[in-house]
Design an enzyme around this catalytic site. Structure first.
Site, PDB file in Angstrom:
ATOM      1  N   LYS A  48      -0.702  -4.360 -28.993  1.00 36.69           N
ATOM      2  CA  LYS A  48       0.611  -4.646 -28.407  1.00 36.69           C
ATOM      3  C   LYS A  48       0.684  -6.103 -27.956  1.00 36.69           C
ATOM      4  CE  LYS A  48       2.000  -0.076 -26.704  1.00 36.69           C
ATOM      5  NZ  LYS A  48       2.479   0.694 -25.531  1.00 36.69           N
TER       6      LYS A  48
ATOM      7  N   PHE B 278      10.029  -3.213 -26.500  1.00 35.60           N
ATOM      8  CA  PHE B 278      10.067  -2.068 -25.585  1.00 35.60           C
ATOM      9  C   PHE B 278       8.863  -1.169 -25.813  1.00 35.60           C
ATOM     10  CE2 PHE B 278      14.420  -3.365 -26.244  1.00 35.60           C
ATOM     11  CZ  PHE B 278      15.051  -3.177 -25.021  1.00 35.60           C
ATOM     12  N   ASP B 279       8.269  -0.723 -24.721  1.00 36.71           N
ATOM     13  CA  ASP B 279       7.324   0.376 -24.824  1.00 36.71           C
ATOM     14  C   ASP B 279       8.155   1.634 -25.119  1.00 36.71           C
ATOM     15  OD1 ASP B 279       4.922   1.896 -24.491  1.00 36.71           O
ATOM     16  OD2 ASP B 279       5.654   2.489 -22.517  1.00 36.71           O
ATOM     17  N   LYS B 280       7.565   2.617 -25.777  1.00 34.88           N
ATOM     18  CA  LYS B 280       8.339   3.818 -26.103  1.00 34.88           C
ATOM     19  C   LYS B 280       8.326   4.832 -24.963  1.00 34.88           C
ATOM     20  CE  LYS B 280       6.786   7.295 -28.572  1.00 34.88           C
ATOM     21  NZ  LYS B 280       7.112   8.533 -27.794  1.00 34.88           N
TER      22      LYS B 280
END
Length: 824
Positions: A698, A511-513
């Site tokens: 990422k 997940f991206d934050k």
């Protein structure tokens, strides 16, 4: 080596999305140019446009030449290749679709074609070898009738008024919906076949009846039962293929040769009835998707000069103002410019609670950046207004609205085959010829064992029926279509069978934050007085007065939340703002000097340093994930405030549900520091937090996760996370409603900005995989069981037909169960 980035829509202005084959052609073409080392896609930074990045050697080629070559290559590709997405009627089932696919693909100039059993054809063609008109004519020759024609890109244009965006045209009248009885011709023919079979069977028991009379009934049953079967068998043979219809026809003819007219008629009756019911069931799933197109109203109330008049939604232009009456559907994507109320967005986003909307006030905003505005100002076509009158400025024309893009992408998804479907297609390719060889060998069994030729031939025909993989051909498409339709109804866009199946195999998700696990906007979380002579309210007044002078995003958040906490209290006015880049600010409040900033601000300010206790208070807040600011009045440290991008309210519950769905590892990837990452992880239930990551790191993290867990999904906003999504098994974008880029970059798009759509999508996928497996077991199991039974003579044509067609209907209706899937 240097880099240059060019907007993709400048180079290839007419492609539907960056996954189009023309992008690969462009990249391949550019990488062959002298001086260009590499070309690839990257997300844009400003307007979220996708960009092409070229790595080049400046001593070999200039930046101007790179840009020129890219535009020239893009123009050449655009002028050479075009696409059509066609919605047709006349495709009876997936086997017929596969036959049509092979037949149409022989046309010169076609680069790629995909035909789905539910009536969608996607074609890519070379404009130097053919044109849109010829493609359309070729398809019409196969007895198909168009319900729409859409062409995403290419300079070749098919006139909409010629091919049915509007009403029926004369040339369309030539194409009926399957035969003389319209859409139900196949079903009616099947019933006539059954009636003739029953009549002939009954008359055969009458003693004085001449044999020719029941035989006539059986021949009539053969005609009506074998009409469509013969038609498709001939089409298949003309292409050198031996499809299931051919096997059934041979078995029926074999029965007639042996004088077993009743069994042959029974075979054709059940086979044609199975086909017709299969067609009916697939049509049901298709209508579930087609219902999406009915969400948007056909007209809108256009406001001009204070007067409202009804116009077609196709006539609306960007910038027009429309009136949305209470309890009616919104006609177009747009921005609320007058009125406040609530709108039911469930048809688009799947949200169960109506969303509050309010007027933006300032109507001079840039419509091109409408998707960047707060969701409370935006509405979508197809959503339902509440009890208040709203006026909406149109931001997107009808053919570019979120709803129309959703419908188009769901339609495109239906033309994409899942891994299981590709397997079954390949299996059939080798299985059918093998069955034919086995049948031929069994015809000569009388040479080996002591039995008449008629018995060997009858056994061979029984095996032919038993071994036909009808159920296998329909087992996967029925489940995939139903799954995609059910997801779309809940506000989840699944782009085809592959992501639908892959989603159900995942054990890890990244997940991206910011904006994914968190709300994406900072909130004032702590107000801590550090002096005995000051209260929380007094401290807050000083902070809000000073921060109001700044236009920094954190300052705006502090002022917004601070005013809310003060609830109307009088705030003094500060002046003479000075900013210290990256550290804080200084301002005057009356005769006092006020400082607000991080610890680094005070390291170099003067000799008045904060005490050890104050430093510990600040660092403790930062360890909890806050961005802290220490407040000093003249020489005295009077307080600390903290802001934080807080987790979404539904995040913890959604992640718990994901764990229950079998997702064992949930990793957060963020550019924020590790302490912030760990703080958010503790509040949401994330199993691992990886902080301090650059965009390229990422991507590396996704590759590492994929090596550990085999398959991994990346969940983000579909824009800045595009490179990581591309490396994941399944890319999932959130809040895709209203965002073209988010819709196009991911394999799965959650239309609503809610994490709780994710457990639903995972659950649906797992259910779909389970049903696909069940269908494979049923379809292959029946074949495996029937072949030895018919070879040994235990089962004859009659039982073989019943088991064969029964299994076909079972897998179809088993797949349709997904339409009723509920998130438990």
């Amino acid at each position: 080596m240097e880099k240059v980035k060019i907007d993709l829509d400048i180079v290839l202005p007419k492609i539907p999305d960056e996954k189009d084959a023309c992008v690969e052609r462009l990249i391949s073409s550019m990488e062959r140019q002298r001086g260009i080392e590499k070309a690839h896609l990257v997300p844009g930074k400003v307007n979220n446009e996708v960009q092409l990045c070229f790595h080049y050697y400046p001593d070999k080629i200039s930046i101007e030449r790179v840009e020129q070559l890219a535009k020239e290559a893009g123009a050449e590709i655009t002028n050479q290749y075009s696409h059509l997405l066609l919605n047709v009627e006349g495709i009876r089932h997936p086997r017929h679709a596969r036959l049509l696919e092979k037949k149409i693909s022989s046309m010169p100039g076609l680069e790629n074609i995909s035909v789905s059993g539910n009536g969608f054809i996607r074609i890519e063609f070379d404009l130097s070898k053919t044109n849109g008109e010829d493609v359309i004519k070729n398809i019409k020759k196969n007895g198909l009738r168009f319900t729409n024609v859409d062409e995403p890109h290419g300079h070749e244009r098919v006139q909409k008024n010629e091919h049915g965006h509007g009403g029926k045209k004369e040339d369309d009248q030539e194409h009926t919906h399957g035969g003389i009885f319209g859409k139900n011709t196949e079903l009616i023919f099947s019933f006539i076949c059954g009636a003739m079979l029953g009549g002939g069977f009954g008359l055969s028991f009458m003693r004085d009846m001449a044999p020719i009379v029941p035989l006539s009934f059986y021949i009539a049953a053969y005609f009506f039962g074998g009409f469509f079967t013969t038609k498709e068998a001939i089409e298949a043979i003309s292409k050198g293929d031996f499809e299931i219809d051919f096997l059934m026809l041979v078995a029926a003819i074999g029965a007639a040769i042996l004088g077993q007219w009743a069994e042959g008629a029974l075979l054709l009756f059940l086979f044609s009835l199975g086909h017709a019911l299969e067609h009916f069931a697939m049509e049901k799933a298709r209508k579930s998707i087609a219902a999406l197109t009915e969400l948007a109203p056909k007209t809108a109330l256009l406001k001009t000069g204070g007067i409202s008049k009804e116009v077609k939604i196709e006539d609306l232009k960007q910038g027009d103002v429309i009136v949305v009456k209470p309890n009616t559907k919104v006609s177009a994507d747009g921005i609320v410019v007058k009125g406040n109320g609530s709108v039911n967005q469930a048809p688009i986003t799947g949200e169960s609670i109506p969303a509050d909307k309010e007027s933006i006030g300032d109507t001079s905003f840039d419509l091109a950046k409408a998707d960047k505005l707060d969701p409370k100002y935006r509405v979508f076509a197809g959503t339902i207004n509440g009890n208040e009158l709203l006026e909406v400025k149109v931001s997107k024309e009808a053919n570019d609205s979120t709803l129309s893009r959703l419908v188009k992408m769901v339609n495109e998804a239906q033309t994409q085959k899942s891994p299981t479907q590709q397997f079954t297609d390949k299996f059939e390719k080798y299985f059918v010829p093998s069955v034919l060889i086995l049948v031929v060998l069994l015809c000569f069994a009388f040479l080996v064992i002591d039995e008449p030729f008629s018995k060997s031939f009858y056994r061979a025909m029984s095996v032919l029926v038993a071994a036909s993989p009808c159920a296998l051909a329909i087992s996967t498409p029925s489940a995939v279509l139903s799954g995609v339709a059910r997801a779309a109804r809940a506000g989840v866009l699944i782009k085809g069978g592959r992501p639908l199946e892959d989603l159900g195999t995942l054990t890890a998700m990244a997940f991206d934050k910011t904006g994914t696990l968190t709300e994406g906007k900072p909130k004032l979380t702590k107000v801590v007085p550090l002096s005995n002579g000051i209260t929380e309210v007094q401290l807050l007044k000083i902070v809000v007065a000073v921060e109001a002078l700044s236009d920094h995003p954190l300052a705006k958040a502090i002022v917004r939340d601070g005013k809310a906490k003060l609830d109307g209290e009088l705030i003094p006015e500060a002046h003479d703002l000075e900013a210290v880049l990256g550290k804080g600010i200084k301002a005057a409040l009356g005769s006092d000097e006020i400082f607000a900033g991080n610890l680094a601000l005070y390291d170099s300010l003067d000799d008045s340093k904060p005490s050890e206790d104050i430093i510990n208070t600040v660092r403790k807040a930062e360890e909890e994930g806050n961005t802290s600011m220490l407040i000093r009045k003249n020489k005295e440290y009077i307080g600390m405030i903290a802001v934080m991008d807080t987790p979404r309210p539904e995040a913890k519950e959604a992640l718990l549900q994901l764990k229950q769905e079998g997702i064992k590892k949930m990793v957060m990837l963020t550019g924020d520091n590790q302490k912030v990452a760990e703080a958010i992880a503790a509040q949401t239930g994330i199993t691992e937090a990886w902080g301090g990551l650059l965009p390229e790191q990422k991507v590396a993290a996704i590759i590492k996760l994929a090596q550990q867990e085999n398959k991994v999904a990346m969940v983000g906003d579909g824009v800045n996370d595009a490179p990581a999504m591309a490396k994941s098994t399944v890319g999932i974008s959130m809040g895709a409603a209203g965002s073209d880029v988010a819709l196009e970059t991911a394999d799965i798009a959650l239309m609503g900005d809610k994490l709780n759509l994710l457990p639903f999508a995972i659950g649906l996928s797992r259910k779909a995989r389970k049903i696909i497996k069940q269908n494979l077991v049923i379809s292959l199991g029946v074949v495996v069981l029937l072949i030895p039974l018919t070879i040994s003579g235990v089962a004859t044509i009659g039982p073989a037909v019943i088991a064969h067609e029964g299994s076909t209907l079972v897998v179809v209706f088993n797949g349709l169960r997904l339409l009723a899937y509920r998130d438990e």
